[in-house]
Design a protein around this motif. Structure first.
Motif, PDB file in Angstrom:
ATOM      1  N   GLY A  33      69.902  50.383  49.593  1.00  0.00           N
ATOM      2  CA  GLY A  33      70.158  51.495  50.494  1.00  0.00           C
ATOM      3  C   GLY A  33      68.943  51.885  51.311  1.00  0.00           C
ATOM      4  O   GLY A  33      69.060  52.283  52.475  1.00  0.00           O
ATOM      5  N   PHE A  34      67.749  51.772  50.720  1.00  0.00           N
ATOM      6  CA  PHE A  34      66.547  52.115  51.482  1.00  0.00           C
ATOM      7  C   PHE A  34      66.094  50.971  52.376  1.00  0.00           C
ATOM      8  O   PHE A  34      65.442  51.202  53.398  1.00  0.00           O
ATOM      9  CB  PHE A  34      65.444  52.597  50.542  1.00  0.00           C
ATOM     10  N   ALA A  35      66.460  49.735  52.035  1.00  0.00           N
ATOM     11  CA  ALA A  35      66.285  48.644  52.995  1.00  0.00           C
ATOM     12  C   ALA A  35      67.110  48.947  54.241  1.00  0.00           C
ATOM     13  O   ALA A  35      66.649  48.747  55.383  1.00  0.00           O
ATOM     14  CB  ALA A  35      66.718  47.325  52.370  1.00  0.00           C
ATOM     15  N   ALA A  36      68.320  49.472  54.030  1.00  0.00           N
ATOM     16  CA  ALA A  36      69.186  49.832  55.153  1.00  0.00           C
ATOM     17  C   ALA A  36      68.562  50.930  56.003  1.00  0.00           C
ATOM     18  O   ALA A  36      68.594  50.878  57.240  1.00  0.00           O
ATOM     19  CB  ALA A  36      70.554  50.270  54.625  1.00  0.00           C
ATOM     20  N   LEU A  37      67.984  51.951  55.366  1.00  0.00           N
ATOM     21  CA  LEU A  37      67.365  53.038  56.116  1.00  0.00           C
ATOM     22  C   LEU A  37      66.142  52.537  56.897  1.00  0.00           C
ATOM     23  O   LEU A  37      65.856  53.025  57.997  1.00  0.00           O
ATOM     24  CB  LEU A  37      66.974  54.171  55.176  1.00  0.00           C
ATOM     25  N   GLY A  38      65.418  51.581  56.333  1.00  0.00           N
ATOM     26  CA  GLY A  38      64.313  50.982  57.072  1.00  0.00           C
ATOM     27  C   GLY A  38      64.795  50.270  58.322  1.00  0.00           C
ATOM     28  O   GLY A  38      64.157  50.347  59.390  1.00  0.00           O
ATOM     29  N   GLU A  39      65.929  49.592  58.215  1.00  0.00           N
ATOM     30  CA  GLU A  39      66.501  48.928  59.387  1.00  0.00           C
ATOM     31  C   GLU A  39      66.970  49.954  60.422  1.00  0.00           C
ATOM     32  O   GLU A  39      66.798  49.754  61.632  1.00  0.00           O
ATOM     33  CB  GLU A  39      67.675  48.047  58.965  1.00  0.00           C
ATOM     34  N   LEU A  40      67.515  51.072  59.959  1.00  0.00           N
ATOM     35  CA  LEU A  40      67.916  52.137  60.880  1.00  0.00           C
ATOM     36  C   LEU A  40      66.711  52.643  61.667  1.00  0.00           C
ATOM     37  O   LEU A  40      66.782  52.826  62.891  1.00  0.00           O
ATOM     38  CB  LEU A  40      68.564  53.275  60.098  1.00  0.00           C
ATOM     39  N   LEU A  41      65.588  52.863  60.971  1.00  0.00           N
ATOM     40  CA  LEU A  41      64.370  53.320  61.661  1.00  0.00           C
ATOM     41  C   LEU A  41      63.915  52.306  62.696  1.00  0.00           C
ATOM     42  O   LEU A  41      63.520  52.664  63.811  1.00  0.00           O
ATOM     43  CB  LEU A  41      63.256  53.554  60.645  1.00  0.00           C
ATOM     44  N   ALA A  42      63.950  51.027  62.331  1.00  0.00           N
ATOM     45  CA  ALA A  42      63.492  49.983  63.244  1.00  0.00           C
ATOM     46  C   ALA A  42      64.340  49.952  64.513  1.00  0.00           C
ATOM     47  O   ALA A  42      63.811  49.841  65.632  1.00  0.00           O
ATOM     48  CB  ALA A  42      63.534  48.630  62.540  1.00  0.00           C
ATOM     49  N   ARG A  43      65.636  50.075  64.368  1.00  0.00           N
ATOM     50  CA  ARG A  43      66.511  50.017  65.541  1.00  0.00           C
ATOM     51  C   ARG A  43      66.377  51.278  66.398  1.00  0.00           C
ATOM     52  O   ARG A  43      66.472  51.209  67.624  1.00  0.00           O
ATOM     53  CB  ARG A  43      67.953  49.819  65.102  1.00  0.00           C
ATOM     54  N   ALA A  44      66.156  52.406  65.761  1.00  0.00           N
ATOM     55  CA  ALA A  44      66.025  53.645  66.520  1.00  0.00           C
ATOM     56  C   ALA A  44      64.737  53.685  67.327  1.00  0.00           C
ATOM     57  O   ALA A  44      64.701  54.266  68.419  1.00  0.00           O
ATOM     58  CB  ALA A  44      66.093  54.847  65.573  1.00  0.00           C
ATOM     59  N   HIS A  45      63.658  53.081  66.789  1.00  0.00           N
ATOM     60  CA  HIS A  45      62.342  53.181  67.428  1.00  0.00           C
ATOM     61  C   HIS A  45      61.927  51.910  68.163  1.00  0.00           C
ATOM     62  O   HIS A  45      60.946  51.934  68.920  1.00  0.00           O
ATOM     63  CB  HIS A  45      61.281  53.516  66.382  1.00  0.00           C
ATOM     64  N   GLY A  46      62.597  50.803  67.926  1.00  0.00           N
ATOM     65  CA  GLY A  46      62.240  49.568  68.602  1.00  0.00           C
ATOM     66  C   GLY A  46      61.023  48.873  68.036  1.00  0.00           C
ATOM     67  O   GLY A  46      60.483  47.943  68.653  1.00  0.00           O
ATOM     68  N   VAL A  47      60.550  49.310  66.856  1.00  0.00           N
ATOM     69  CA  VAL A  47      59.454  48.648  66.143  1.00  0.00           C
ATOM     70  C   VAL A  47      59.844  48.606  64.674  1.00  0.00           C
ATOM     71  O   VAL A  47      60.765  49.296  64.244  1.00  0.00           O
ATOM     72  CB  VAL A  47      58.106  49.380  66.319  1.00  0.00           C
ATOM     73  N   ASP A  48      59.141  47.791  63.877  1.00  0.00           N
ATOM     74  CA  ASP A  48      59.531  47.702  62.476  1.00  0.00           C
ATOM     75  C   ASP A  48      59.250  49.010  61.745  1.00  0.00           C
ATOM     76  O   ASP A  48      58.494  49.862  62.209  1.00  0.00           O
ATOM     77  CB  ASP A  48      58.850  46.513  61.782  1.00  0.00           C
ATOM     78  N   TRP A  49      59.894  49.162  60.590  1.00  0.00           N
ATOM     79  CA  TRP A  49      59.871  50.425  59.860  1.00  0.00           C
ATOM     80  C   TRP A  49      58.454  50.882  59.544  1.00  0.00           C
ATOM     81  O   TRP A  49      58.164  52.085  59.601  1.00  0.00           O
ATOM     82  CB  TRP A  49      60.669  50.291  58.552  1.00  0.00           C
ATOM     83  N   PHE A  50      57.540  49.931  59.224  1.00  0.00           N
ATOM     84  CA  PHE A  50      56.194  50.352  58.865  1.00  0.00           C
ATOM     85  C   PHE A  50      55.454  50.910  60.071  1.00  0.00           C
ATOM     86  O   PHE A  50      54.663  51.857  59.928  1.00  0.00           O
ATOM     87  CB  PHE A  50      55.396  49.198  58.255  1.00  0.00           C
ATOM     88  N   GLU A  51      55.681  50.357  61.250  1.00  0.00           N
ATOM     89  CA  GLU A  51      55.054  50.923  62.445  1.00  0.00           C
ATOM     90  C   GLU A  51      55.518  52.356  62.668  1.00  0.00           C
ATOM     91  O   GLU A  51      54.739  53.218  63.086  1.00  0.00           O
ATOM     92  CB  GLU A  51      55.363  50.056  63.671  1.00  0.00           C
ATOM     93  N   VAL A  52      56.791  52.617  62.386  1.00  0.00           N
ATOM     94  CA  VAL A  52      57.298  53.985  62.505  1.00  0.00           C
ATOM     95  C   VAL A  52      56.552  54.904  61.538  1.00  0.00           C
ATOM     96  O   VAL A  52      56.101  55.998  61.915  1.00  0.00           O
ATOM     97  CB  VAL A  52      58.812  54.021  62.200  1.00  0.00           C
ATOM     98  N   VAL A  53      56.396  54.460  60.298  1.00  0.00           N
ATOM     99  CA  VAL A  53      55.700  55.261  59.288  1.00  0.00           C
ATOM    100  C   VAL A  53      54.222  55.407  59.629  1.00  0.00           C
ATOM    101  O   VAL A  53      53.642  56.485  59.506  1.00  0.00           O
ATOM    102  CB  VAL A  53      55.893  54.622  57.899  1.00  0.00           C
ATOM    103  N   ARG A  54      53.608  54.316  60.068  1.00  0.00           N
ATOM    104  CA  ARG A  54      52.170  54.358  60.365  1.00  0.00           C
ATOM    105  C   ARG A  54      51.874  55.307  61.520  1.00  0.00           C
ATOM    106  O   ARG A  54      51.000  56.171  61.426  1.00  0.00           O
ATOM    107  CB  ARG A  54      51.651  52.958  60.692  1.00  0.00           C
ATOM    108  N   ARG A  55      52.604  55.140  62.614  1.00  0.00           N
ATOM    109  CA  ARG A  55      52.339  55.964  63.794  1.00  0.00           C
ATOM    110  C   ARG A  55      52.708  57.432  63.564  1.00  0.00           C
ATOM    111  O   ARG A  55      51.996  58.331  64.020  1.00  0.00           O
ATOM    112  CB  ARG A  55      53.123  55.429  64.993  1.00  0.00           C
ATOM    113  N   GLY A  56      53.832  57.669  62.881  1.00  0.00           N
ATOM    114  CA  GLY A  56      54.329  59.026  62.751  1.00  0.00           C
ATOM    115  C   GLY A  56      53.750  59.812  61.598  1.00  0.00           C
ATOM    116  O   GLY A  56      53.714  61.050  61.642  1.00  0.00           O
ATOM    117  N   LEU A  57      53.256  59.105  60.544  1.00  0.00           N
ATOM    118  CA  LEU A  57      52.818  59.798  59.341  1.00  0.00           C
ATOM    119  C   LEU A  57      51.419  59.390  58.895  1.00  0.00           C
ATOM    120  O   LEU A  57      50.542  60.234  58.744  1.00  0.00           O
ATOM    121  CB  LEU A  57      53.817  59.543  58.206  1.00  0.00           C
TER     122      LEU A  57
END
Length: 468
Positions: free
Chosen positions: A174-198
């Protein structure tokens, strides 16, 4: 023993540094756990007032005498604590108005067999999604991409074990799925979302997806002999949002202060509180429940005290983060072993709080005299409730008992409940012709100054001949 020189000053209850007697006791607890659990190395930290006020480490990175000693800047894999970063990133996306917690997963990421589960259900492990992948043990083998996970290898896609919303079922998928949701929403992989935002705004530069710099080797300790086996380390691919991240005590302590309320305005206090509300109960038959899951966070109810955090486990590593929600006091612990660590995280936190109690805030007269007209005795039918003003709150009854609740002002003569039965419910002050309070209308219930006061417009009316 060490204290963090960057932030230990001016911490309530410590006068800038932790009491040496407390520090020795915490060191003893940690050293005892390291020997009892045969942990190659273990590192821990305590946070208070937005600071790392104590940290310590026992053992060596390879578990051998004379090896490189562990410290607060040694990287360990945090395992499932990774999920809390993913969850906060999802809630930031929600707060930006780009997703809704009631959206179905397939509204944003179509093509999976659990697309009917909502985002809230995935965050709280209530979507019924299977716990693990269908392929080889994902924690010990390199991972593929989302399409291979959702579409399945050799025709075996991941799916659901239970109807969405039925029950708690912990799910890494389920959290793999949420990581994919983040990637599609932001256009970068999930870790880039976490790194830049947090991570970058919080200064957590030692939190990475793979080991970097000074890092511990993941190890397994033989159950019947004092020998070690190195555990594999790899990129988990699509499963990485479930447990990929590496961190240090110093970095994880910053995340603990975030969890304790110091969010650096990256997340609102209301959203953090929402994430801590129990959504799904971890119910073990025959045992009273003490653990639940909020939106991405584990929450604990220990004798009425609420805690939030998460545990972590990957081959070769264990980790824990826990904060007391009300005070923000917290603890982080990391070790490089596959199994063996006990309940040292809550034990360290309890020992610290017992030996370094927070000084009560001084009292000052800060009430609003205009609210005095509401204090005193009110009646709901024949029952009696006492109203008082505490700080900015109108308190009716005793919060935590029966229907007692605190209320916060929400406009002229309107208050909103904060506790228990009346959480979110309106309380309206109804006034007589002369402007004095006649009665309180609370979620349709009528509170009057005397039992069933006819002047209070009691629904259903009051018998004309009154009490007899």
């Amino acid at each position: 023993m060490s204290t963090d020189p960057r932030s230990a000053a001016d911490v309530p209850g410590t006068d800038g540094v932790i009491d040496p007697v407390t520090a020795r006791h915490l060191h003893h607890l940690l050293a005892t756990e390291q020997r009892r659990g045969r942990l190659p190395s273990v590192a821990a930290g305590i946070v208070r007032g937005g600071a790392l006020v104590w940290s310590d480490a026992i053992g060596t990175l390879d578990g051998r005498l004379g090896g490189q000693p562990a410290d607060a800047d040694t990287q360990y894999r945090m395992g499932s604590i990774t999920k809390t970063f993913v969850a906060v990133a999802v809630m930031r996306l929600r707060d930006a108005g780009r997703v809704d917690l009631l959206d179905r997963f397939e509204d944003h990421v179509p093509g999976s067999r659990f697309g009917g589960a909502t985002i809230a259900q995935l965050l709280s492990h209530g979507g019924g999604v299977q716990a693990e992948t269908n392929g080889p043990w994902w924690e010990r083998t390199p991972g593929g991409d989302w399409e291979s996970l959702a579409g399945g290898v050799a025709g075996s896609p991941v799916g659901q074990r239970f109807r969405a919303g039925r029950r708690f079922h912990y799910t890494n998928v389920g959290f793999a799925a949420l990581g994919e949701l983040l990637a599609r929403a932001h256009g970068v992989d999930w870790f880039e979302v976490v790194r830049r935002g947090l991570l970058d705004p919080l200064g957590m530069s030692r939190t990475t997806t793979r080991p970097s710099g000074r890092a511990a080797q993941g190890l397994a300790v033989h159950p019947f002999a004092d020998v070690l086996l190195p555990e594999p380390e790899h990129d988990a691919g699509a499963m990485a949002p479930a447990g990929q991240l590496w961190t240090t005590v110093q970095d994880l302590a910053r995340w603990a202060t975030f969890a304790g309320g110091d969010t650096a305005e990256l997340l609102s206090s209301d959203t953090l509180a929402e994430m801590y509300e129990p959504h799904t109960i971890n119910d073990n038959p025959g045992q009273p429940w003490t653990t639940a899951h909020g939106l991405g966070w584990q929450v604990w109810n220990v004798d009425g005290t609420r805690y939030a955090g998460h545990g972590g486990s990957m081959p070769g590593f264990l980790a824990g983060l826990r904060v007391e929600i009300e005070s923000g006091d917290g603890v982080v612990v990391v070790t490089n072993t596959t199994s063996g660590m006990g309940q040292i995280a809550p034990e360290l936190l309890a020992a610290f709080v017992a030996r370094e109690p927070r000084a009560p805030e001084p009292w000052f007269a800060s009430g609003d005299p205009s609210a005095l007209e509401l204090v005193g005795t009110w009646h709901w039918g024949p029952s009696v409730s006492m109203a008082k003003v505490v700080g900015e709150h109108l308190v009716l009854g005793e919060p935590g008992q029966a229907r007692g609740s605190r209320f916060v002002a929400d406009g002229p003569d309107v208050w909103v409940g904060l506790d228990g039965y009346y959480t979110g419910e309106p309380l309206r002050v109804v006034r007589a012709a002369d402007g004095t309070p006649s009665h309180l209308d609370l979620a349709s219930f009528r509170f009057t100054r005397t039992p069933y006061d006819p002047a209070g417009d009691v629904p259903g009316g009051v018998a004309a001949d009154g009490w007899r």
